[in-house]
Write an enzyme that holds these catalytic residues in place. Structure first.
Site, PDB file in Angstrom:
ATOM      1  CG  ASP A   5      -1.962  -2.854  -3.177  1.00  7.09           C
ATOM      2  OD1 ASP A   5      -1.079  -2.433  -2.405  1.00  7.09           O
ATOM      3  OD2 ASP A   5      -2.341  -4.035  -3.180  1.00  7.09           O
ATOM      4  CG  HIS A  31      -3.580  -0.343   0.293  1.00  2.22           C
ATOM      5  ND1 HIS A  31      -3.392  -1.706   0.131  1.00  2.22           N
ATOM      6  CD2 HIS A  31      -4.925  -0.138   0.228  1.00  2.22           C
ATOM      7  CE1 HIS A  31      -4.585  -2.294  -0.034  1.00  2.22           C
ATOM      8  NE2 HIS A  31      -5.509  -1.356   0.020  1.00  2.22           N
TER       9      HIS A  31
END
Length: 432
Positions: free
Chosen positions: A243, A266
């Site tokens: 993430d 991310h």
């Protein structure tokens, strides 16, 4: 007088004059002399507490939670400065909270490995936290050891992996809450159940030399999460997770990240902000010096539809992208569909005074720059200077720009299409 004698005489004279200006001609103690001369000696008044002496086994099998709690209780109640030693062994822990306020400065020296219980029922009373420092001032956590969340059992039961499962939170590996004057350095946090490291409602934080890793497929495993915290510096840190490498959410101000290596993951995200119409406030954020490799985003600001408040005074500079899907992105239509359904909502978080400067590299997608703003007035003062992003295959990349007017200082490539005179007038009317 030879050169050595002259140097010694000169130094002694300068020191004498400095001391006279500091203390005058009155008698002083040795401690005051050293303080005036700016000479620091190692403190001998530091209490060392080893978790092994509190009953910890360090065999990786025995639950050492009570021993760690007992060692912390002794450290926190001491009026002496304390070094709490976690030696080079493997310690199995269930959820543990290390709470303050404490009577003196504490340094937690992690030389060994701390591993999490893999029994989900052990977290029934603490479903969102594994290791937590709460309400502690003047805390240092350092070492070179490893904190291992052993999160695979949590990942496979995530609704993002198994669509038949209901969505629920999993523990954060290491949480700092309501801590002030905090230093976290030279530790590894790996394979967290969910978020790896969180600073929540903290002030004056220096985090450096961190290594944070988890598989790229591990869900919601943010590297460093900053929430409602002020004056936070993150430096010389490597993050590769499933993430956000760094996520900065509402209530956070004066955040500085430098020397960050990110990927996979991310990217570095401000947000998400404004979920369920909630007010947001993020300001004075600087990301200066970062390398992104193979991440799904580079530098991102993401807000939910229907939010309010603002994210302002933000700088992204001196950044290199390598094979990054969305190197520069503002997304004001963010929705985590795995958690909830989203519908069109009125209102938007205001994004204002954002500078992108000295950003170069390659994009793995067609659009190296994406500005998707909710309205013509929800993104203001978006500035780009010295941007050069090409396609990964060596060709030109493009920019997708909705409801945004950028201020460019050449060279900027790719850049948003020039606005028409009609759209300029429409924008001015809407903002009056």
């Amino acid at each position: 007088m030879n050169t050595r004698s002259f140097s010694s005489f000169f130094f002694t004279t300068i020191l004498y004059l400095c001391l006279i200006s500091c203390i005058g001609a009155r008698p002083i103690s040795l401690e005051e002399f050293l303080r005036c001369a700016n000479i620091e000696l190692p403190s001998s008044n530091v209490l060392t507490i080893n978790v092994l002496n509190s009953g910890a086994k360090g065999d990786g099998i025995t639950d050492d939670s009570k021993a760690f709690s007992q060692a912390w209780k002794q450290a926190c109640s001491s009026s002496q400065e304390v070094t709490l030693v976690i030696p080079n062994k493997v310690f199995l822990l269930k959820p543990v909270s290390f709470s303050g306020p404490c009577k003196s400065k504490i340094t937690v020296q992690i030389s060994g490995d701390i591993v999490a219980s893999e029994t989900s029922s052990d977290y029934s009373s603490s479903p969102t936290e594994w290791l937590k420092f709460n309400g502690v001032a003047n805390l240092v956590v350092e070492g070179g050891g490893t904190i291992d969340g052993r999160g695979s059992i949590w990942w496979k039961n995530s609704c993002k992996v198994d669509k038949s499962k209901s969505c629920k939170d999993a523990p954060t590996a290491l949480t700092f809450e309501s801590c002030t004057n905090l230093v976290v350095r030279n530790i590894k946090v790996i394979n967290s159940q969910q978020i790896h490291l969180t600073f929540n409602s903290c002030k004056n934080v220096v985090a450096s030399g961190l290594t944070v890793t988890a598989p790229s497929t591990s869900p919601n495993t943010d590297g460093v999460h900053v929430s409602r915290s002020q004056n936070v510096t993150i430096s010389s840190t490597t993050i590769a997770t499933g993430d956000d490498c760094i996520s900065i959410v509402t209530g956070s101000t004066t955040i500085h990240a430098t020397g960050i290596t990110c990927g996979p993951g991310h990217g570095i995200s401000i947000g998400s902000l404004g979920e369920k119409g909630s007010p947001a406030l993020v300001q004075n954020v600087v990301v200066d010096g970062a390398n992104f490799t193979g991440s799904t985003n580079g530098v991102r600001i993401k807000t939910w539809e229907g939010g309010s408040g603002s994210a302002s005074n933000i700088i992204f500079r001196n950044i290199h992208m390598h094979n990054v899907a969305n190197p520069i992105i503002i997304d004001q239509d963010y929705c985590d569909h795995a958690v909830q359904s989203c519908s069109q909502s009125q209102g938007a978080v205001l994004i204002q005074n954002v500078l992108y400067e000295n950003i170069i590299g390659t994009s793995s997608s067609k659009n190296a720059i994406t500005f998707e703003c909710a309205t013509k007035s929800s993104c203001k003062e978006i500035q780009l200077h010295n941007i050069h992003l090409t396609s990964q295959n060596g060709g030109k990349s493009s920019a997708s720009c909705i409801n945004v007017h950028t201020q460019n200082t050449a060279p900027v490539s790719p850049s948003c299409p020039a606005a028409s005179l009609f759209s300029d007038l429409e924008f001015l009317i809407e903002t009056l």
